[in-house]
Design a protein around this motif. Structure first.
Motif, PDB file in Angstrom:
ATOM      1  N   MET A 316     -25.762  58.036 -82.759  1.00 51.15           N
ATOM      2  CA  MET A 316     -26.114  56.988 -81.816  1.00 51.15           C
ATOM      3  C   MET A 316     -27.623  56.972 -81.618  1.00 51.15           C
ATOM      4  N   LYS A 317     -28.228  55.804 -81.762  1.00 50.35           N
ATOM      5  CA  LYS A 317     -29.642  55.657 -81.465  1.00 50.35           C
ATOM      6  C   LYS A 317     -29.787  55.389 -79.975  1.00 50.35           C
ATOM      7  N   THR A 318     -30.668  56.141 -79.334  1.00 52.72           N
ATOM      8  CA  THR A 318     -30.827  55.995 -77.895  1.00 52.72           C
ATOM      9  C   THR A 318     -32.301  55.890 -77.545  1.00 52.72           C
ATOM     10  N   PRO A 319     -32.625  55.371 -76.359  1.00 56.85           N
ATOM     11  CA  PRO A 319     -34.014  55.413 -75.904  1.00 56.85           C
ATOM     12  C   PRO A 319     -34.434  56.856 -75.628  1.00 56.85           C
ATOM     13  N   GLU A 320     -35.707  57.059 -75.369  1.00 59.46           N
ATOM     14  CA  GLU A 320     -36.212  58.418 -75.164  1.00 59.46           C
ATOM     15  C   GLU A 320     -35.476  59.134 -74.044  1.00 59.46           C
ATOM     16  N   HIS A 321     -35.093  58.386 -73.031  1.00 60.62           N
ATOM     17  CA  HIS A 321     -34.405  58.971 -71.884  1.00 60.62           C
ATOM     18  C   HIS A 321     -33.030  59.507 -72.256  1.00 60.62           C
ATOM     19  N   GLY A 322     -32.427  58.950 -73.311  1.00 60.96           N
ATOM     20  CA  GLY A 322     -31.118  59.419 -73.742  1.00 60.96           C
ATOM     21  C   GLY A 322     -30.010  58.451 -73.384  1.00 60.96           C
ATOM     22  N   ILE A 323     -28.771  58.897 -73.505  1.00 59.94           N
ATOM     23  CA  ILE A 323     -27.619  58.050 -73.228  1.00 59.94           C
ATOM     24  C   ILE A 323     -27.289  58.010 -71.737  1.00 59.94           C
ATOM     25  N   ALA A 324     -27.724  59.035 -71.001  1.00 56.54           N
ATOM     26  CA  ALA A 324     -27.454  59.091 -69.556  1.00 56.54           C
ATOM     27  C   ALA A 324     -28.375  60.106 -68.918  1.00 56.54           C
ATOM     28  N   SER A 325     -28.676  59.905 -67.636  1.00 61.42           N
ATOM     29  CA  SER A 325     -29.465  60.899 -66.905  1.00 61.42           C
ATOM     30  C   SER A 325     -28.654  62.164 -66.679  1.00 61.42           C
ATOM     31  N   LEU A 326     -27.377  61.999 -66.422  1.00 63.60           N
ATOM     32  CA  LEU A 326     -26.498  63.147 -66.224  1.00 63.60           C
ATOM     33  C   LEU A 326     -25.204  62.906 -66.988  1.00 63.60           C
ATOM     34  N   LEU A 327     -24.836  63.872 -67.813  1.00 64.44           N
ATOM     35  CA  LEU A 327     -23.612  63.772 -68.602  1.00 64.44           C
ATOM     36  C   LEU A 327     -22.715  64.949 -68.272  1.00 64.44           C
ATOM     37  N   ARG A 328     -21.463  64.658 -67.897  1.00 69.54           N
ATOM     38  CA  ARG A 328     -20.487  65.703 -67.588  1.00 69.54           C
ATOM     39  C   ARG A 328     -19.260  65.511 -68.475  1.00 69.54           C
ATOM     40  N   ALA A 329     -18.791  66.596 -69.084  1.00 68.33           N
ATOM     41  CA  ALA A 329     -17.603  66.548 -69.929  1.00 68.33           C
ATOM     42  C   ALA A 329     -17.006  67.935 -70.017  1.00 68.33           C
ATOM     43  N   ARG A 330     -15.713  67.993 -70.304  1.00 69.56           N
ATOM     44  CA  ARG A 330     -15.085  69.293 -70.517  1.00 69.56           C
ATOM     45  C   ARG A 330     -15.586  69.913 -71.822  1.00 69.56           C
ATOM     46  N   ARG A 331     -15.728  69.079 -72.854  1.00 66.33           N
ATOM     47  CA  ARG A 331     -16.231  69.545 -74.136  1.00 66.33           C
ATOM     48  C   ARG A 331     -17.217  68.511 -74.660  1.00 66.33           C
ATOM     49  N   LEU A 332     -18.387  68.973 -75.046  1.00 64.84           N
ATOM     50  CA  LEU A 332     -19.447  68.100 -75.535  1.00 64.84           C
ATOM     51  C   LEU A 332     -19.617  68.303 -77.037  1.00 64.84           C
ATOM     52  N   GLU A 333     -19.567  67.208 -77.805  1.00 62.92           N
ATOM     53  CA  GLU A 333     -19.790  67.265 -79.246  1.00 62.92           C
ATOM     54  C   GLU A 333     -20.816  66.198 -79.599  1.00 62.92           C
ATOM     55  N   ALA A 334     -21.895  66.616 -80.232  1.00 60.31           N
ATOM     56  CA  ALA A 334     -22.952  65.666 -80.563  1.00 60.31           C
ATOM     57  C   ALA A 334     -23.510  65.971 -81.944  1.00 60.31           C
ATOM     58  N   ASP A 335     -23.982  64.927 -82.613  1.00 61.73           N
ATOM     59  CA  ASP A 335     -24.463  65.071 -83.981  1.00 61.73           C
ATOM     60  C   ASP A 335     -25.662  64.149 -84.199  1.00 61.73           C
ATOM     61  N   LYS A 336     -26.775  64.714 -84.660  1.00 63.42           N
ATOM     62  CA  LYS A 336     -27.958  63.940 -85.018  1.00 63.42           C
ATOM     63  C   LYS A 336     -28.395  63.011 -83.894  1.00 63.42           C
ATOM     64  N   MET A 337     -28.475  63.557 -82.688  1.00 63.29           N
ATOM     65  CA  MET A 337     -28.902  62.785 -81.522  1.00 63.29           C
ATOM     66  C   MET A 337     -29.941  63.591 -80.752  1.00 63.29           C
ATOM     67  N   ARG A 338     -31.183  63.416 -81.086  1.00 64.65           N
ATOM     68  CA  ARG A 338     -32.234  64.218 -80.463  1.00 64.65           C
ATOM     69  C   ARG A 338     -32.362  63.910 -78.977  1.00 64.65           C
ATOM     70  N   THR A 339     -32.018  62.708 -78.575  1.00 63.97           N
ATOM     71  CA  THR A 339     -32.182  62.323 -77.169  1.00 63.97           C
ATOM     72  C   THR A 339     -30.873  61.809 -76.596  1.00 63.97           C
ATOM     73  N   TRP A 340     -29.800  62.533 -76.860  1.00 66.08           N
ATOM     74  CA  TRP A 340     -28.490  62.059 -76.414  1.00 66.08           C
ATOM     75  C   TRP A 340     -28.319  62.107 -74.908  1.00 66.08           C
ATOM     76  N   THR A 341     -29.082  62.945 -74.211  1.00 60.08           N
ATOM     77  CA  THR A 341     -29.072  62.962 -72.751  1.00 60.08           C
ATOM     78  C   THR A 341     -30.310  63.698 -72.275  1.00 60.08           C
ATOM     79  N   THR A 342     -30.633  63.562 -71.005  1.00 58.30           N
ATOM     80  CA  THR A 342     -31.740  64.338 -70.452  1.00 58.30           C
ATOM     81  C   THR A 342     -31.346  65.804 -70.433  1.00 58.30           C
ATOM     82  N   ILE A 343     -32.138  66.635 -71.078  1.00 59.61           N
ATOM     83  CA  ILE A 343     -31.750  68.036 -71.268  1.00 59.61           C
ATOM     84  C   ILE A 343     -31.674  68.794 -69.950  1.00 59.61           C
ATOM     85  N   ASP A 344     -32.296  68.293 -68.898  1.00 55.68           N
ATOM     86  CA  ASP A 344     -32.299  69.017 -67.627  1.00 55.68           C
ATOM     87  C   ASP A 344     -31.003  68.850 -66.837  1.00 55.68           C
ATOM     88  N   GLU A 345     -30.172  67.869 -67.179  1.00 54.00           N
ATOM     89  CA  GLU A 345     -28.969  67.622 -66.384  1.00 54.00           C
ATOM     90  C   GLU A 345     -27.766  67.400 -67.292  1.00 54.00           C
TER      91      GLU A 345
END
Length: 388
Positions: A316-345
């Motif tokens: 998924m191509k995303t803006p610099e901010h990512g896909i969401a400011s805060l992402l919550r999930a039981r299991r997170l799987e991501a591939d080739k997404m440098r900015t998939w979410t804000t790393i702090d939250e």
């Protein structure tokens, strides 16, 4: 299956069937293909969708029920040679299509015994819905609609108190859509599948036509083709869902450009978004099941995204901010997404990341910071740091 499958692939296949023989065939076909793709550097769960998986499972189940000859034509390891020749998911689907077409040709003229169908609902413009009661009725429906409801895959369910199989007919008795309804849920029956001819989604016309029946019968339904139903059974086009919509089923949106989702939305089932570009995310997105977004792009991220099960974010191509400011999930799987979410939250129980531009230790540190901040707001003691 001699080789142990990746946990994500094994878990995906395990949910498709309760039959051990069918599961073994899925592992030898779909599982082997996905494992090979993963070894070549691909993210396996982006190689197959739920529709393809169900179609393949129905074909293999029918083959087991009919005890077809190719199951006995095995190699030295006891594996059916037919399954070992496949090199892609598309090749497996094509074989399932071929078997379905062959069955349909044979069963277009099935003569139903009395009591094989009964009237379920009368709709507008002379259309009506019948309940299919017998295996012969499923075979006839499969023959006319050219999909896999016949061939034995659903024979053990038809006529039971747990499932209804329905067919939308016109005034001439021609079938236009087939519906599977699960009656076991405490919150009311729910549509599991609804397909038109050759497993295509039903048209908007038929989806809108069925809405009054779903409302009167209290049948929960998410999305049928390009139509989404809210909690009051009001139908909305996918492109213009209202703010605050609650969908009491699953959604599957594919290949839409400039997709603008409503500011707030809640999905009680799974939410899949494939090949959609320039997505304006909801400010708040709550998904009770799995969230799967792949092969698309986000132009405006969400404030927060919650997935009750897995959040799968692939290519998924995303803006610099990512896909969401805060992402919550039981299991997170991501591939080739440098900015998939804000790393702090970020909040999760388990994670599988590939080629995301940062390490697992960074991810777990971000999770601990999120938990500490949440606990501080709640006035509780922050948890001890856990290593990945």
């Amino acid at each position: 299956m001699t080789k142990k499958l990746r946990p994500d692939v094994a878990g995906f296949l395990w949910k498709l069937t309760e039959n051990e023989q069918v599961l073994n065939l899925l592992e030898l076909s779909v599982g082997r293909v996905l494992e090979k793709a993963a070894a070549a550097g691909a993210f396996p769960m982006s190689m197959i969708d739920a529709h393809q998986a169900t179609h393949i499972t129905d074909w293999l189940t029918s083959a087991v029920v009919a005890d077809e000859g190719w199951l006995k034509a095995t190699d030295t390891h006891g594996r059916p040679r037919k399954l070992m020749k496949f090199g892609s998911v598309e090749a497996i689907v094509a074989e399932a299509d071929k078997a379905m077409a062959k069955f349909s040709q044979k069963n277009r003229t099935v003569v139903l015994r009395e009591g094989a169908e009964e009237l379920y609902a009368e709709l507008d413009d002379g259309y009506y819905v019948v309940r299919l009661l017998t295996q012969e009725a499923l075979d006839r429906e499969s023959g006319e609609m050219q999909h896999c409801i016949g061939q034995g895959a659903y024979d053990h369910k038809v006529g039971s108190e747990h499932y209804d199989y329905l067919s939308l007919r016109d005034g001439f008795g021609k079938a236009h859509a087939t519906i599977e309804v699960d009656l076991r849920y405490e919150r009311g029956p729910i549509v599991l599948q609804c397909y038109g001819k050759q497993n295509e989604p039903p048209t908007k016309e038929y989806a809108l036509m069925l809405a009054p029946m779903f409302r009167e019968r209290g049948i929960r339904v998410g999305q049928l083709g390009g139509i989404v139903y809210d909690q009051h059974w009001v139908a909305h086009p996918v492109e213009s869902m209202p703010d605050g919509i609650v969908v009491r089923g699953s959604m599957d949106i594919r290949h839409l450009r400039d997709l603008k989702l409503p500011p707030k939305m809640k999905v009680h089932g799974d939410f899949t978004c494939e090949g959609c570009t320039n997505i304006v995310m909801p400010r708040e997105l709550w998904v009770q099941g799995n969230l799967h977004m792949f092969l698309g792009s986000v132009s405006e991220p969400a404030d927060w995204v919650f997935a009750g099960q897995r959040a799968i974010l692939t290519r998924m191509k995303t803006p610099e901010h990512g896909i969401a400011s805060l992402l919550r999930a039981r299991r997170l799987e991501a591939d080739k997404m440098r900015t998939w979410t804000t790393i702090d939250e970020v909040e999760f129980d388990h994670a599988v990341l590939e080629n995301c531009g940062f390490g697992m230790s960074e991810l777990y540190e971000a999770r601990d910071r999120t938990r500490a901040a949440t606990n501080a707001v709640n006035g509780s003691r922050p948890p001890a740091r856990k290593s990945p």
